[in-house]
Design a protein around this motif. Sequence first.
Motif, PDB file in Angstrom:
ATOM      1  N   ASP A  39      24.905 -47.619 -21.069  1.00 56.04           N
ATOM      2  CA  ASP A  39      23.653 -47.172 -21.692  1.00 56.04           C
ATOM      3  C   ASP A  39      22.449 -48.001 -21.246  1.00 56.04           C
ATOM      4  O   ASP A  39      21.382 -47.462 -20.979  1.00 56.04           O
ATOM      5  CB  ASP A  39      23.768 -47.213 -23.221  1.00 56.04           C
ATOM      6  N   ASN A  40      22.620 -49.302 -21.205  1.00 54.25           N
ATOM      7  CA  ASN A  40      21.499 -50.175 -20.839  1.00 54.25           C
ATOM      8  C   ASN A  40      21.089 -49.950 -19.393  1.00 54.25           C
ATOM      9  O   ASN A  40      21.928 -49.951 -18.484  1.00 54.25           O
ATOM     10  CB  ASN A  40      21.898 -51.637 -21.052  1.00 54.25           C
ATOM     11  N   LEU A  41      19.771 -49.758 -19.171  1.00 54.91           N
ATOM     12  CA  LEU A  41      19.286 -49.400 -17.839  1.00 54.91           C
ATOM     13  C   LEU A  41      19.584 -50.467 -16.800  1.00 54.91           C
ATOM     14  O   LEU A  41      20.109 -50.176 -15.716  1.00 54.91           O
ATOM     15  CB  LEU A  41      17.783 -49.129 -17.881  1.00 54.91           C
ATOM     16  N   ALA A  42      19.248 -51.728 -17.100  1.00 56.01           N
ATOM     17  CA  ALA A  42      19.460 -52.801 -16.127  1.00 56.01           C
ATOM     18  C   ALA A  42      20.938 -52.969 -15.809  1.00 56.01           C
ATOM     19  O   ALA A  42      21.321 -53.141 -14.648  1.00 56.01           O
ATOM     20  CB  ALA A  42      18.868 -54.108 -16.641  1.00 56.01           C
ATOM     21  N   ALA A  43      21.767 -52.929 -16.835  1.00 58.08           N
ATOM     22  CA  ALA A  43      23.210 -53.064 -16.634  1.00 58.08           C
ATOM     23  C   ALA A  43      23.761 -51.876 -15.850  1.00 58.08           C
ATOM     24  O   ALA A  43      24.667 -52.033 -15.018  1.00 58.08           O
ATOM     25  CB  ALA A  43      23.916 -53.189 -17.982  1.00 58.08           C
ATOM     26  N   ARG A  44      23.214 -50.690 -16.111  1.00 56.27           N
ATOM     27  CA  ARG A  44      23.661 -49.491 -15.386  1.00 56.27           C
ATOM     28  C   ARG A  44      23.274 -49.579 -13.909  1.00 56.27           C
ATOM     29  O   ARG A  44      24.057 -49.242 -13.029  1.00 56.27           O
ATOM     30  CB  ARG A  44      23.067 -48.245 -16.027  1.00 56.27           C
ATOM     31  N   GLN A  45      22.046 -50.037 -13.637  1.00 58.30           N
ATOM     32  CA  GLN A  45      21.637 -50.215 -12.248  1.00 58.30           C
ATOM     33  C   GLN A  45      22.527 -51.220 -11.536  1.00 58.30           C
ATOM     34  O   GLN A  45      22.973 -50.991 -10.402  1.00 58.30           O
ATOM     35  CB  GLN A  45      20.183 -50.697 -12.187  1.00 58.30           C
ATOM     36  N   LEU A  46      22.775 -52.344 -12.195  1.00 49.33           N
ATOM     37  CA  LEU A  46      23.578 -53.399 -11.592  1.00 49.33           C
ATOM     38  C   LEU A  46      24.954 -52.871 -11.203  1.00 49.33           C
ATOM     39  O   LEU A  46      25.424 -53.076 -10.077  1.00 49.33           O
ATOM     40  CB  LEU A  46      23.693 -54.576 -12.564  1.00 49.33           C
ATOM     41  N   GLU A  47      25.609 -52.181 -12.131  1.00 42.93           N
ATOM     42  CA  GLU A  47      26.954 -51.684 -11.861  1.00 42.93           C
ATOM     43  C   GLU A  47      26.937 -50.554 -10.843  1.00 42.93           C
ATOM     44  O   GLU A  47      27.805 -50.478  -9.962  1.00 42.93           O
ATOM     45  CB  GLU A  47      27.606 -51.211 -13.155  1.00 42.93           C
TER      46      GLU A  47
END
Length: 214
Positions: free
Chosen positions: A118-126
């Motif tokens: 859900d979290n944008l930064a975490a989603r981008q990272l993964e």
Amino acid sequence: MESFDTLLSASAQAHGHLCPGQVVGVRMAMLGCRLIGLDEPTRRDQIKKLIVYVEMDRCAADAIAHVTGVRLGRRSLKFVDYGIMAATFLNLETSRAFRILSTEEARDLTDVYAPEIDNLAARQLEAYKRMPDNVLFRVQKVRITINEWDMPGPTRRKIMCRICGQVIRDGREVMRNNEPICRPCSDRCYFSHARDICLTDEGSSNPKHERSPC
């Protein structure tokens, strides 16, 4: 070369935090080195063959420097301020060079590659970890002609500024009326209103005093 996970962990530690830019930078560096035929870029015999041009002063630049071992002080890291998430990797021995750009489309595909986060930064990272190289990057084969003053190695020329007397190294002088001057004495400088100050014996400074009263 070490694994992606090992390089990412070490790069994030050196940089100070883990972020999507670190993932992009590590992967960009690994791909760039692979394309120019360097499998251990930090090894002494290979680091002498490598020059990297980075086009942004963001997190990815630190990651690229960490993975490849290039440094400003070694003159193997070149910063060109284009504001583009891109870097060019050059093998000095073979003259092979590739410019790698992070695609803008990759940002729009994070939901596809990491939909469960859900979290944008975490989603981008993964998502940036999972994307194939041909989705995350656009690659250009390029030709680079290096000015002799930009090559690694010892200082190749020293010239004294005709205005202030400062020594100018490696062909960075500006010619005015057929005489060399340093950039701070020209109009091509990042600062203005420079005034020398006096340092005390303890190393502190008194900005109220210019150099001449010392």
